[in-house]
Design a protein around this motif. Structure first.
Motif, PDB file in Angstrom:
ATOM      1  N   GLY A  92       0.832  -1.199   0.000  1.00  0.00           N
ATOM      2  CA  GLY A  92       0.000   0.000   0.000  1.00  0.00           C
ATOM      3  C   GLY A  92       0.862   1.242   0.000  1.00  0.00           C
ATOM      4  O   GLY A  92       2.097   1.154  -0.043  1.00  0.00           O
ATOM      5  N   PHE A  93       0.228   2.392   0.074  1.00  0.00           N
ATOM      6  CA  PHE A  93       0.931   3.667   0.021  1.00  0.00           C
ATOM      7  C   PHE A  93       1.234   4.182   1.431  1.00  0.00           C
ATOM      8  O   PHE A  93       0.501   3.882   2.375  1.00  0.00           O
ATOM      9  CB  PHE A  93       0.113   4.670  -0.782  1.00  0.00           C
ATOM     10  N   PHE A  94       2.302   4.943   1.538  1.00  0.00           N
ATOM     11  CA  PHE A  94       2.826   5.334   2.852  1.00  0.00           C
ATOM     12  C   PHE A  94       2.633   6.813   3.177  1.00  0.00           C
ATOM     13  O   PHE A  94       2.455   7.624   2.282  1.00  0.00           O
ATOM     14  CB  PHE A  94       4.315   5.007   2.913  1.00  0.00           C
ATOM     15  N   GLY A  95       2.750   7.118   4.449  1.00  0.00           N
ATOM     16  CA  GLY A  95       2.783   8.506   4.905  1.00  0.00           C
ATOM     17  C   GLY A  95       1.512   8.967   5.589  1.00  0.00           C
ATOM     18  O   GLY A  95       1.496  10.024   6.226  1.00  0.00           O
ATOM     19  N   LYS A  96       0.447   8.166   5.489  1.00  0.00           N
ATOM     20  CA  LYS A  96      -0.812   8.616   6.081  1.00  0.00           C
ATOM     21  C   LYS A  96      -0.744   8.683   7.602  1.00  0.00           C
ATOM     22  O   LYS A  96      -1.220   9.646   8.210  1.00  0.00           O
ATOM     23  CB  LYS A  96      -1.971   7.708   5.641  1.00  0.00           C
ATOM     24  N   THR A  97      -0.128   7.671   8.228  1.00  0.00           N
ATOM     25  CA  THR A  97      -0.093   7.729   9.702  1.00  0.00           C
ATOM     26  C   THR A  97       0.859   8.819  10.195  1.00  0.00           C
ATOM     27  O   THR A  97       0.576   9.470  11.196  1.00  0.00           O
ATOM     28  CB  THR A  97       0.299   6.385  10.350  1.00  0.00           C
ATOM     29  N   SER A  98       1.982   9.034   9.499  1.00  0.00           N
ATOM     30  CA  SER A  98       2.855  10.116  10.002  1.00  0.00           C
ATOM     31  C   SER A  98       2.156  11.457   9.864  1.00  0.00           C
ATOM     32  O   SER A  98       2.244  12.305  10.756  1.00  0.00           O
ATOM     33  CB  SER A  98       4.239  10.124   9.332  1.00  0.00           C
ATOM     34  N   ALA A  99       1.430  11.652   8.763  1.00  0.00           N
ATOM     35  CA  ALA A  99       0.658  12.890   8.616  1.00  0.00           C
ATOM     36  C   ALA A  99      -0.448  12.951   9.674  1.00  0.00           C
ATOM     37  O   ALA A  99      -0.635  13.982  10.333  1.00  0.00           O
ATOM     38  CB  ALA A  99       0.066  12.967   7.212  1.00  0.00           C
ATOM     39  N   GLY A 100      -1.140  11.847   9.860  1.00  0.00           N
ATOM     40  CA  GLY A 100      -2.222  11.796  10.847  1.00  0.00           C
ATOM     41  C   GLY A 100      -1.723  12.089  12.249  1.00  0.00           C
ATOM     42  O   GLY A 100      -2.374  12.804  13.028  1.00  0.00           O
ATOM     43  N   LEU A 101      -0.559  11.575  12.598  1.00  0.00           N
ATOM     44  CA  LEU A 101       0.007  11.845  13.925  1.00  0.00           C
ATOM     45  C   LEU A 101       0.394  13.309  14.071  1.00  0.00           C
ATOM     46  O   LEU A 101       0.255  13.896  15.149  1.00  0.00           O
ATOM     47  CB  LEU A 101       1.222  10.940  14.183  1.00  0.00           C
ATOM     48  N   LYS A 102       0.844  13.918  12.981  1.00  0.00           N
ATOM     49  CA  LYS A 102       1.165  15.355  13.044  1.00  0.00           C
ATOM     50  C   LYS A 102      -0.103  16.177  13.283  1.00  0.00           C
ATOM     51  O   LYS A 102      -0.076  17.181  13.987  1.00  0.00           O
ATOM     52  CB  LYS A 102       1.864  15.802  11.752  1.00  0.00           C
ATOM     53  N   VAL A 103      -1.193  15.727  12.704  1.00  0.00           N
ATOM     54  CA  VAL A 103      -2.472  16.408  12.937  1.00  0.00           C
ATOM     55  C   VAL A 103      -2.911  16.213  14.391  1.00  0.00           C
ATOM     56  O   VAL A 103      -3.261  17.170  15.086  1.00  0.00           O
ATOM     57  CB  VAL A 103      -3.557  15.861  11.974  1.00  0.00           C
TER      58      VAL A 103
END
Lengths: 332, 332
Positions: free
Chosen positions: B164-175
């Motif tokens: 799958g594609f990456f970066g959603k959780t790191s962005a979500g945690l920043k939010v």
């Protein structure tokens, strides 16, 4: 609002179980000392998890090596009670950031020592940062379904027996935590009982092989509580006519003006086995335990009436269902 | 004096392993994602334990139901990465005394939901009083030895792929943790990635059956770290020429002036699979994943040189071995 500190561990477990979907065929019911999963034929995978937390389970005078060893031993004890040889374990650690490198190595050595003492290997694990020191052990073994000693098979007429004498850990805890004095001749035995508990694994395995046992449990929550747990699962009660007070506990009680029966019935963290035996197979069970160097002590009989009655020197007294419980601010 | 807060989780694990006696035949070496024990023939018992602790693993906006569910899902993810179907789990809970009855029921429901989502049953457990909320899961399954996807089989020339594609959780945690704003169109997807992670179990099982995979891991410590872990266990390196940045993470990066590659490589708590495939069997692996409704994304190739090199738009850049780690006060 009901908080955990008020409702107690056992109510908490009932609440949790209410929300878990049960596997259609459960070879061992919720509430027994281990869990099991069928892995083909009559063979079961047997599993157990138990967690040690420093702030509730570790007296100050217990070293980290001893605490880690004990975390393993208390899991082995449940396998002993079910008559199952444990094979391996996983360890999940919660570690406070203040723990030193040396302390961490002590914990690792204690884990290994506890495992190897019972021929178990640690196969893996996990570490995490936590406020408390948390040692969570998951242990497994395999067993034939008919070899498992559950809590639920006791029948009126069966003999009740234990694998050793009681009261040493309750006396030892009074010395370590409450400032009680113990006579010099018994002091070390009492303290050692707390710091270096042993699991009755060889006795448990021998008893399982004997085929004479109808129900079993370990006494980690106290002798009285263990009897009530078998009673609840088997729908029976007990008449106890021989109270297995350890000599050292009796001496300690005498010197301190305490009731030795209280020490024996309501201790905890004491890892003897409490079991019921078909009366006609008593000799077989007894011999099996002797052959591995252990002792089986007959303490009474199973009856239909659902309570634990002590008959001693012509007097009768009901033993109350009290035992050690976490979360509650005091013992019940 | 070296304390855990300074030495970090990975050094801690090395210290612990030094003191554990190794089982003579270990079908899965220490350091892989699961442990295994031979139970006859080619069959292995596969086990895993992983602990969730509220203060380090649970953002404030995550409900207890979600936290409990996640504790199960993160264990399922390791089974997915090894291609093993999990069958059952035990749960050991450390519970603060302040927890209410309602909160306890939420935890139980979350545990059950996480398990049943992947056809797993919770078979037993243990509760204790603790300062933190601690959810320790021990999960098990069985597998044929040759079906296990370990970290150690990658060979130069293999294809590297992810599910799958990456970066959603790191962005979500920043939010959730750092007050970053996300465009309305992607906000919910980013937050949902953190609060409701999914394990790629059907993909992992399909990949194992395909026989095309040489090494696999999940990306819970970040994509970069996962690649380095496979590299270390397989003695290889990687050239990455296709960075699988999730659309939503790219949008978030754009709006906030962040590097999307940073989000994709150094996130954590993201449960994709990272794997290597024999190049001649790529189509077979790809088809197997498609058949269960998943996606396999080729991101590069395995090379002999032991580093992770990004080749992108004609430029080369070494991806550093950074990842999320507990105990350390900051990311490495």
């Amino acid at each position: 609002m009901h908080r955990l500190g008020d409702i107690g561990e056992r109510v908490a477990i009932t609440l949790i179980l209410k929300h878990l979907e049960k596997m259609p065929y459960m070879p061992v019911p919720f509430g027994d000392d281990v869990s099991a999963y069928p892995i083909g034929g009559e063979e079961l995978l047997v599993l157990k998890t138990d967690m040690l937390i420093d702030k509730t389970d570790v007296p100050e005078s217990m070293s980290l090596w001893q605490a880690a060893r004990k975390a393993v031993v208390m899991n082995v004890s449940d396998f002993a009670a079910k008559g199952v040889k444990p094979l391996g374990a996983l360890v999940s650690l919660g570690l406070p950031a203040r723990i030193t490198r040396k302390e961490l190595e002590d914990i690792a050595e204690g884990l290994n020592a506890g495992a190897r003492e019972y021929d178990v290997y640690i196969l893996g694990g996990d570490t995490n940062e936590a406020s408390d020191l948390v040692i969570s052990i998951a242990m497994f073994g395999t067993a034939r379904k008919d070899a498992l000693m559950l809590r639920s098979g006791a029948k009126p007429g069966d003999v009740v027996a234990v694998t050793g004498f009681f009261g040493k850990t309750s006396a030892g805890l009074k010395v370590l935590l409450e400032g009680f004095k113990a006579p010099k001749s018994v002091h070390d035995v009492l303290v050692e009982a707390v710091l270096m508990p042993k699991a009755r694994l060889k006795e448990g395995l021998a008893l399982s092989t004997s085929g004479a046992v109808t129900a079993a449990i370990d006494s980690s929550d106290g002798l009285a509580w263990s009897l009530y747990e078998i009673g609840k699962a088997s729908n029976v009660g007990f008449v106890i006519d021989n109270v297995p007070v350890a000599y050292e506990a009796a001496r300690f009680a005498e010197v301190n003006g305490l009731d030795p029966f209280e020490l024996a019935f309501y201790g905890g963290e004491e890892y003897e086995l409490v079991l019921t035996v078909k009366s006609e197979l008593w000799n077989r069970a007894n011999k099996a335990v002797k052959q591995v160097g252990g002792t089986l002590i007959r303490i009474g009989r199973v009856v239909a009436q659902k309570r634990v009655l002590l008959e001693f020197e012509g007097k009768k007294r009901v033993i109350e269902p009290r035992g050690w419980e976490h979360f509650r601010r005091h013992r019940e």
